[in-house]
Design an enzyme around this catalytic site. Structure first.
Site, PDB file in Angstrom:
ATOM      1  N   LYS A   1     -52.329  24.670 -21.088  1.00 55.27           N
ATOM      2  CA  LYS A   1     -51.191  24.636 -20.159  1.00 55.27           C
ATOM      3  C   LYS A   1     -51.601  25.193 -18.801  1.00 55.27           C
ATOM      4  CE  LYS A   1     -47.785  24.760 -23.864  1.00 55.27           C
ATOM      5  NZ  LYS A   1     -46.853  25.579 -24.669  1.00 55.27           N
TER       6      LYS A   1
ATOM      7  N   GLN B   1     -44.742  31.623 -25.403  1.00 56.80           N
ATOM      8  CA  GLN B   1     -45.384  30.759 -26.409  1.00 56.80           C
ATOM      9  C   GLN B   1     -44.870  31.140 -27.800  1.00 56.80           C
ATOM     10  OE1 GLN B   1     -47.466  28.140 -25.826  1.00 56.80           O
ATOM     11  NE2 GLN B   1     -47.700  27.707 -28.000  1.00 56.80           N
TER      12      GLN B   1
ATOM     13  N   ASP C   1     -39.120  25.404 -20.836  1.00 63.20           N
ATOM     14  CA  ASP C   1     -39.132  24.824 -22.182  1.00 63.20           C
ATOM     15  C   ASP C   1     -37.795  24.154 -22.507  1.00 63.20           C
ATOM     16  OD1 ASP C   1     -41.543  24.985 -23.537  1.00 63.20           O
ATOM     17  OD2 ASP C   1     -41.240  27.083 -24.137  1.00 63.20           O
TER      18      ASP C   1
END
Ligand code: ADP
Length: 283
Positions: A49, A93, A115
């Protein structure tokens, strides 16, 4: 008939190029990630990422915390990132072992929730007024659009009801005026449902769950599965489905590459919301 392969690598490259231009236009953009513990897969995902963000000119802030880090310490870090003006997007995460993930998700400022997992953003999607939407479902819709798959009035069947893929993709399909059926582990006679699908999205995490006999001739099939087997990385859809479907996403190279590209796009979107270029639904 052999299905047209829906090339996620090619589309992801186009999306990343467009994002790069938008980043250049917006100026400084920051994406912060928070990782707890030493799961190698999580470390690899985070590294990927960061590389992808830096390639499009997004500055990244990398918090990697030891496994012993407490929930309160993570919450404290998130509070700091929420008020940090140089941070446009925050990415905790998951999974975070031993930590209440629902609390972590709620602790991210919704306008920085790239997200799209915060209840406010999930609720906006449910209401048909999407704001920041999870990356994998957004990537799936982008692939379907790229190959001009008709959704209005189509029968769409989603296999899987996870918060990350199944539920949000079902909502996006509903918003595109598809007639949507959601199947899951308790669904009786899965084939009866999937055989009806003009658009079939499979996100169950079971290698080869959908075989050719379960697919309607000419359907568009999206395989979200990423199963590590002795034979390597395989999807939830048997490759033989290519003989029945009109369109099929390969694994790897289909949905996978779209996810990170859409995460970058969400970071641009978050920056636009926070800078007032788009209206974010605050109370
Ligand atoms: P993902 O991260 O791809 O969304 P998860 O592992 O979180 O996948 O969730 C798997 C989903 O697949 C669950 O919603 C579950 O109900 C669904 N599922 C599991 N087994 C089956 C099955 N045999 N048929 C249909 N759906 C299934």
């Amino acid at each position: 008939m052999t299905a047209t392969s829906m090339d996620g690598r090619a589309l992801a490259a186009k999306v990343r190029a467009a994002v790069k231009d938008e980043v250049a236009e917006l100026g400084e953009l920051g994406l912060a990630t928070v990782l707890v513990g030493d799961d190698p897969a999580s470390h690899l995902y985070i590294t990927r990422k960061h590389e992808a963000a830096q390639e499009v000119g997004i500055r990244t802030i990398d918090h990697r915390l030891p496994a012993e880090t407490s929930e309160d310490e993570v919450l404290e870090l998130l509070r700091g990132l929420n008020v940090n003006d140089e941070v446009d997007g925050i990415l905790p995460q998951l999974p975070m072992p031993g930590i209440d993930e629902a609390r972590i998700i709620r602790a991210v400022d919704p306008v920085k929730d790239v997200d799209g997992f915060h209840p406010l953003n999930a609720g906006q999607l449910y209401l048909g007024r999407p704001t920041l939407v999870p990356a994998t479902p957004t990537g799936i819709l982008a692939l379907l659009a790229e190959y001009a798959i008709p959704l209005d009035g189509a029968r769409a069947v989603v296999v899987g009801r996870s918060d990350i893929v199944g539920k949000p993709v079902a909502h996006l399909l509903l918003q595109a005026n598809a007639t949507v059926t959601i199947c899951h582990s308790h669904t009786d006679d899965l084939a009866r449902q999937t055989l009806d699908a003009d658009v079939l999205v499979v996100a169950a995490g079971i290698a080869g769950l959908v075989d050719p006999d379960m697919v309607k001739q000419g359907a568009a099939v999206v395989d979200v599965g990423q199963n590590r087997t002795e034979a390597g990385l395989v999807g939830d859809v048997d490759p033989g489905v290519a003989e029945r479907a009109a369109f099929l996403t390969p694994v790897p190279g289909g949905v996978g590459p779209m996810t990170i590209a859409m995460l970058l796009r969400n970071t641009v979107l978050a920056a636009r919301y926070r800078r007032g270029a788009l209206a974010f639904p605050r109370v």
